[in-house]
Design a protein around this motif. Structure first.
Motif, PDB file in Angstrom:
ATOM      1  N   ASP A   1       0.839  -1.191   0.000  1.00 17.10           N
ATOM      2  CA  ASP A   1       0.000   0.000   0.000  1.00 17.10           C
ATOM      3  C   ASP A   1       0.882   1.250   0.000  1.00 17.10           C
ATOM      4  O   ASP A   1       2.121   1.163  -0.092  1.00 17.10           O
ATOM      5  CB  ASP A   1      -0.964  -0.015   1.188  1.00 17.10           C
ATOM      6  CG  ASP A   1      -0.257  -0.034   2.544  1.00 17.10           C
ATOM      7  OD1 ASP A   1       0.948   0.328   2.618  1.00 17.10           O
ATOM      8  OD2 ASP A   1      -0.902  -0.401   3.540  1.00 17.10           O
ATOM      9  N   ALA A   2       0.263   2.414   0.102  1.00 14.61           N
ATOM     10  CA  ALA A   2       1.012   3.671   0.020  1.00 14.61           C
ATOM     11  C   ALA A   2       2.002   3.834   1.156  1.00 14.61           C
ATOM     12  O   ALA A   2       2.991   4.570   1.029  1.00 14.61           O
ATOM     13  CB  ALA A   2       0.034   4.852  -0.001  1.00 14.61           C
ATOM     14  N   GLN A   3       1.775   3.142   2.276  1.00 11.41           N
ATOM     15  CA  GLN A   3       2.685   3.215   3.417  1.00 11.41           C
ATOM     16  C   GLN A   3       3.787   2.149   3.357  1.00 11.41           C
ATOM     17  O   GLN A   3       4.593   2.027   4.276  1.00 11.41           O
ATOM     18  CB  GLN A   3       1.908   3.051   4.735  1.00 11.41           C
ATOM     19  CG  GLN A   3       1.054   4.259   5.098  1.00 11.41           C
ATOM     20  CD  GLN A   3      -0.188   4.369   4.224  1.00 11.41           C
ATOM     21  OE1 GLN A   3      -0.830   3.362   3.923  1.00 11.41           O
ATOM     22  NE2 GLN A   3      -0.530   5.581   3.809  1.00 11.41           N
ATOM     23  N   GLY A   4       3.818   1.375   2.264  1.00  8.91           N
ATOM     24  CA  GLY A   4       4.839   0.359   2.102  1.00  8.91           C
ATOM     25  C   GLY A   4       4.536  -0.946   2.799  1.00  8.91           C
ATOM     26  O   GLY A   4       5.409  -1.813   2.908  1.00  8.91           O
ATOM     27  N   ARG A   5       3.302  -1.132   3.270  1.00 10.26           N
ATOM     28  CA  ARG A   5       2.930  -2.357   3.962  1.00 10.26           C
ATOM     29  C   ARG A   5       2.377  -3.374   2.968  1.00 10.26           C
ATOM     30  O   ARG A   5       1.719  -3.008   1.992  1.00 10.26           O
ATOM     31  CB  ARG A   5       1.902  -2.049   5.050  1.00 10.26           C
ATOM     32  CG  ARG A   5       2.434  -1.116   6.130  1.00 10.26           C
ATOM     33  CD  ARG A   5       1.344  -0.648   7.071  1.00 10.26           C
ATOM     34  NE  ARG A   5       0.326   0.134   6.372  1.00 10.26           N
ATOM     35  CZ  ARG A   5      -0.604   0.858   6.959  1.00 10.26           C
ATOM     36  NH1 ARG A   5      -0.647   0.917   8.287  1.00 10.26           N
ATOM     37  NH2 ARG A   5      -1.490   1.533   6.252  1.00 10.26           N
ATOM     38  N   ILE A   6       2.627  -4.649   3.224  1.00  5.76           N
ATOM     39  CA  ILE A   6       2.208  -5.714   2.310  1.00  5.76           C
ATOM     40  C   ILE A   6       0.693  -5.900   2.371  1.00  5.76           C
ATOM     41  O   ILE A   6       0.099  -6.013   3.453  1.00  5.76           O
ATOM     42  CB  ILE A   6       2.926  -7.031   2.656  1.00  5.76           C
ATOM     43  CG1 ILE A   6       4.419  -6.913   2.355  1.00  5.76           C
ATOM     44  CG2 ILE A   6       2.323  -8.199   1.884  1.00  5.76           C
ATOM     45  CD1 ILE A   6       5.215  -8.154   2.691  1.00  5.76           C
ATOM     46  N   LYS A   7       0.083  -5.929   1.212  1.00  8.41           N
ATOM     47  CA  LYS A   7      -1.348  -6.194   1.134  1.00  8.41           C
ATOM     48  C   LYS A   7      -1.614  -7.671   1.429  1.00  8.41           C
ATOM     49  O   LYS A   7      -0.815  -8.543   1.093  1.00  8.41           O
ATOM     50  CB  LYS A   7      -1.873  -5.851  -0.262  1.00  8.41           C
ATOM     51  CG  LYS A   7      -1.648  -4.410  -0.689  1.00  8.41           C
ATOM     52  CD  LYS A   7      -2.092  -4.207  -2.127  1.00  8.41           C
ATOM     53  CE  LYS A   7      -1.766  -2.813  -2.635  1.00  8.41           C
ATOM     54  NZ  LYS A   7      -2.160  -2.633  -4.054  1.00  8.41           N
ATOM     55  N   ARG A   8      -2.759  -7.922   2.041  1.00  9.70           N
ATOM     56  CA  ARG A   8      -3.145  -9.310   2.266  1.00  9.70           C
ATOM     57  C   ARG A   8      -3.696  -9.926   0.975  1.00  9.70           C
ATOM     58  O   ARG A   8      -4.200  -9.219   0.105  1.00  9.70           O
ATOM     59  CB  ARG A   8      -4.207  -9.398   3.371  1.00  9.70           C
ATOM     60  CG  ARG A   8      -3.668  -9.139   4.759  1.00  9.70           C
ATOM     61  CD  ARG A   8      -4.758  -9.292   5.813  1.00  9.70           C
ATOM     62  NE  ARG A   8      -5.712  -8.199   5.796  1.00  9.70           N
ATOM     63  CZ  ARG A   8      -6.816  -8.146   6.536  1.00  9.70           C
ATOM     64  NH1 ARG A   8      -7.110  -9.158   7.349  1.00  9.70           N
ATOM     65  NH2 ARG A   8      -7.625  -7.108   6.476  1.00  9.70           N
ATOM     66  N   GLN A   9      -3.594 -11.246   0.878  1.00 12.38           N
ATOM     67  CA  GLN A   9      -4.210 -11.971  -0.230  1.00 12.38           C
ATOM     68  C   GLN A   9      -5.493 -12.611   0.259  1.00 12.38           C
ATOM     69  O   GLN A   9      -5.499 -13.336   1.255  1.00 12.38           O
ATOM     70  CB  GLN A   9      -3.278 -13.043  -0.779  1.00 12.38           C
ATOM     71  CG  GLN A   9      -3.936 -13.921  -1.844  1.00 12.38           C
ATOM     72  CD  GLN A   9      -2.994 -14.934  -2.438  1.00 12.38           C
ATOM     73  OE1 GLN A   9      -2.024 -14.575  -3.110  1.00 12.38           O
ATOM     74  NE2 GLN A   9      -3.251 -16.216  -2.210  1.00 12.38           N
TER      75      GLN A   9
END
Length: 749
Positions: A59-67
């Motif tokens: 996301d925009a904060q650099g955190r991994i999106k969940r699947q």
């Protein structure tokens, strides 16, 4: 009468530390995940047909999106005997009623039982646990608190979002861990309903932590068993109820879908477009052929293939008689298709050179270029075909033979084989190459063989067997399984190919090339049937090196846990709607009552006769998942002896014996846990600059890095097909030094 089933039978969600953003799991092999909106509705391109695939995993904060794992209901009837997706507005029938589908209600129950389960110890437990097997957290007396149990959650048209959090939605007595360090756990994920009535299941946020406090805490001490620790991996059943409006009674009626599906929550898939040497689908396909008689024309009783047996796998006496009463074998008249069946297996090893140094530096045996051994133009030529005859004629005119080019001089006599049907010579210019490659494969019973040492007259002598990856137990010399091998089915079709008994679909006109490209070998069209969806999802799951493995471990190949192919046997006491469809039809029963768990909490044991409960798949895996994930880089495998590898020099302080010990550094599963990779560091005029570097920079690839992986896993880079290479690269394998797979997450625009 129509029947209804949920597909995929087993879905895969994945962890991510993004608060709200997620994407949909890929449903075809080696594919990027699919973009969706906040409600889980899939996004399509301008044509309204082409899915938009994920290229940014953060996301925009650099955190991994969940699947998210997506589940849908398929209808099976005379019109669609192989099943078709059920849509809102379709006519449905069941329970003596028929009408128009107005909505689908879903109930999902996730749990985590890792902390109360047995300690993981290689293959111990696959055939049952000895009575003295230690449990994790053995000193904890109130053991039910070790289970993370948020209770079931339901979504419907009126309520399209629910969370598997510690609130219990005000009516369920949840159990969650106390405050943990470094990360507490207060949810196992979320459940959503998309606009088409499909269930969208999201797992946790990758939180792992220890409840131990004091100096030196938190700490980890083992790759698989760490007392005091919890993680937010989970699994559990997925149930569906069809809601229809019946015109006959001018009222709403309900139908429960025949049997639950299941969701497994795993770690992020950091290299989604590269498949494992053995996938979970290949493990399950082999299991169902040999234990559920799913294709008796391919695997069945000797002499029965002209009139194959019809076995009902639900009829236990009939199935048992088939298994035990006949000489079961493979049908050698079966002809695999080269591009559908054979080439996808041969294609995979070359991809690993983009994930580790050992192959990046020296990949000649696996090369798919003209100078390599894995050239599909050679390996696909059917003996006796017009192309085979033309090549042989060219060689007879004085051109160097393929045997001389590749120096297979001792196999030259096999360049022409004699047909079994008649005493005629069949042109087979690349027969020696096929036989050579198959001869290097590790066969059944050779899991502890490092190399072939007794074929002195063969070019196979002293060469390591393939695949050269860790097996299910390379750690100990008790019931060892040092190296990975292909499944029985894979070895069977590869033997058919090596012996020249296969079909080239392109030559037959069954497959058009183009559009088919051998260097993009996997199907990209969305699955049309439920079984295609089942298999497509499982293809992207690790299917070997179960020590303990990736998303799931060796429990997946136990036939006792399946109700039917690709569907677990579920404990119906915790995998049904609390009010049955019949009760809801008549208005009898409670609306909802979540107090059932007060007297009967989730079991701390397994009962395969009754069926699986929530948490019963992932409980076999490492705790926390990051410790095993970090250490699954390479393993110092003892290859001192060909069979059992037993050598204990320390017991006698025997220096000479220690010198005789031979160790081979063996990789685990680089398609899930890369070692090195190419990172795009800058882009100028669309020309990238690459750096070849360690994938887990700053995290030691040993037990010293396990605790750091608990907090740093979300900083690891995703590796995808290089977007800066022209499409022509995939017309052939002649890419030179190009990096076909790279990480672009740090690129500077």
């Amino acid at each position: 009468m129509a029947t209804y089933k949920i597909h995929p039978g087993i879905g895969i969600a994945r962890l991510g530390n993004s608060d709200n953003e997620f994407y949909l799991a890929p449903e075809t092999p080696a594919s990027l995940p699919m973009e969706c909106d906040d409600a889980g509705n899939q996004r399509f391109g301008p044509d309204g047909i082409t899915p938009v695939l994920v290229t940014k995993f953060r996301d925009a904060q650099g955190r991994i999106k969940r699947q998210a794992a997506r589940f849908q209901v398929f209808v099976y009837d005379e019109e669609s005997p192989d099943g078709r997706p059920l849509k809102i507005g379709d006519k449905i029938e069941g329970g003596g009623n028929h009408g128009t589908l107005t909505e689908i209600r879903w109930q999902v129950y996730l749990a985590n039982k890792k902390s109360c389960w047995y300690q993981f110890n290689t293959t111990l437990g696959e055939h049952g646990y000895p009575p003295d097997t230690p449990r994790r957290n053995a000193n904890v007396t109130q053991r039910s608190r070790l289970i993370i149990d948020p209770g079931p959650r339901t979504v419907s048209k009126k309520k399209r979002h629910a969370s598997f959090d510690c609130s219990g939605e005000g009516s369920y007595a949840t159990t969650f861990p106390p405050p943990l360090s470094p990360n507490s756990i207060d949810t196992l994920g979320d459940l959503l309903l998309d606009d088409a009535g499909r269930a969208i299941v999201l797992g946790g946020h990758g939180c792992s932590g220890s409840e131990k406090i004091g100096p030196g805490e938190p700490h980890t001490e083992d790759y698989a068993n760490n007392d005091g620790w919890y993680d937010d991996v989970s699994d559990g059943p997925v149930m569906a109820r069809l809601v229809m409006y019946s015109e006959e009674v001018t009222s709403t009626r309900y139908i429960d879908v025949e049997y639950p599906a299941w969701v497994i929550v795993g770690y992020p898939r950091y290299a989604p477009e590269i498949l494992d040497i053995v996938t979970m689908d290949e493990v399950l396909h082999d299991l169902f052929l040999q234990y559920f008689a799913t294709n008796t024309s391919l695997y069945g009783r000797l002499g029965s293939f002209d009139n194959p047996d019809h076995i009902d796998f639900r009829n236990e006496p009939q199935l048992r008689q088939w298994r035990d009463g006949g000489r079961l074998t493979w049908n050698t008249e079966y002809r695999p298709l080269f591009y559908r069946d054979i080439w996808p297996i041969l294609y995979r090893p070359d991809q690993f050179r983009f994930l580790c140094d050992v192959l990046a530096q020296s990949n000649y045996p696996h090369d798919q270029e003209q100078r390599g051994l894995f050239d599909p133009d050679k390996l696909s030529i059917v003996p006796g075909s017009p192309r085979a005859r033309a090549i042989v004629e060219q060689q007879q005119e004085g051109a160097p033979s393929i045997e001389r080019k590749l120096e297979f001089t001792n196999l030259a006599r096999l360049a022409q084989i004699t047909s079994r049907a008649a005493d005629v010579v069949v042109a087979d210019p690349y027969g020696p190459l096929r036989l050579y490659l198959f001869g290097l494969l590790r066969l059944a019973g050779e899991e502890n063989e490092f190399k072939i040492e007794d074929r002195v007259s063969s070019r196979l002598h002293n060469l390591p067997l393939m695949p050269l990856l860790c097996g299910d137990n390379p750690l100990t010399n008790t019931a060892p399984s040092k190296f990975l091998r292909h499944t029985d089915y894979m070895l069977f079709i590869l033997k058919q190919w090596a012996d020249g008994r296969f079909i080239n679909e392109i030559d037959e006109g069954w497959l058009k090339s183009p559009p088919y490209m051998p260097y993009l070998p996997y199907p990209t069209t969305p699955p049309k049937t439920g079984r295609e969806l089942d298999r497509g999802v499982m293809t992207n799951v690790l299917g070997g090196s179960f020590c303990p493995g990736g998303e799931a471990t060796w429990i997946m190949r136990d036939q006792a846990i399946y109700w039917e192919p690709y569907r677990f046997k579920a404990d119906r006491s915790v995998s049904d709607f609390l009010q049955s469809a019949a009760q809801e039809n008549t208005g009898v029963g409670v609306d909802i009552d979540y107090t059932f768990n007060v007297e009967n909490p989730l079991s701390q044991d397994s009962n395969f006769v009754t069926g699986l409960q929530p948490g019963d798949i992932t409980k076999y895996s490492a705790l926390p998942w990051q410790t095993d994930f970090n250490e699954c880089t390479t393993n110092p495998t003892d290859i001192t002896y060909a069979d059992w590898n037993i050598n204990y020099p320390s017991s006698e302080n025997d220096a000479d014996l220690r010198k005789d010990t031979k160790i081979w550094k063996t990789m685990w599963w680089p398609a899930h846990r890369p070692l090195q990779y190419a990172e795009v560091t800058a882009v100028t005029d669309n020309n990238p600059t690459y750096v070849w570097t360690n994938w887990s920079k700053g995290i030691p690839q040993t037990d010293a890095g396990d605790l750091k992986m608990v907090t740093e896993w979300a900083k690891l880079g995703f590796i995808i097909r290089n977007p800066f290479l022209p499409a022509s690269v995939y017309d052939s394998a002649a890419t030179g030094l190009d990096y076909i797979y790279v990480s672009i997450e740090t690129r500077q625009d």
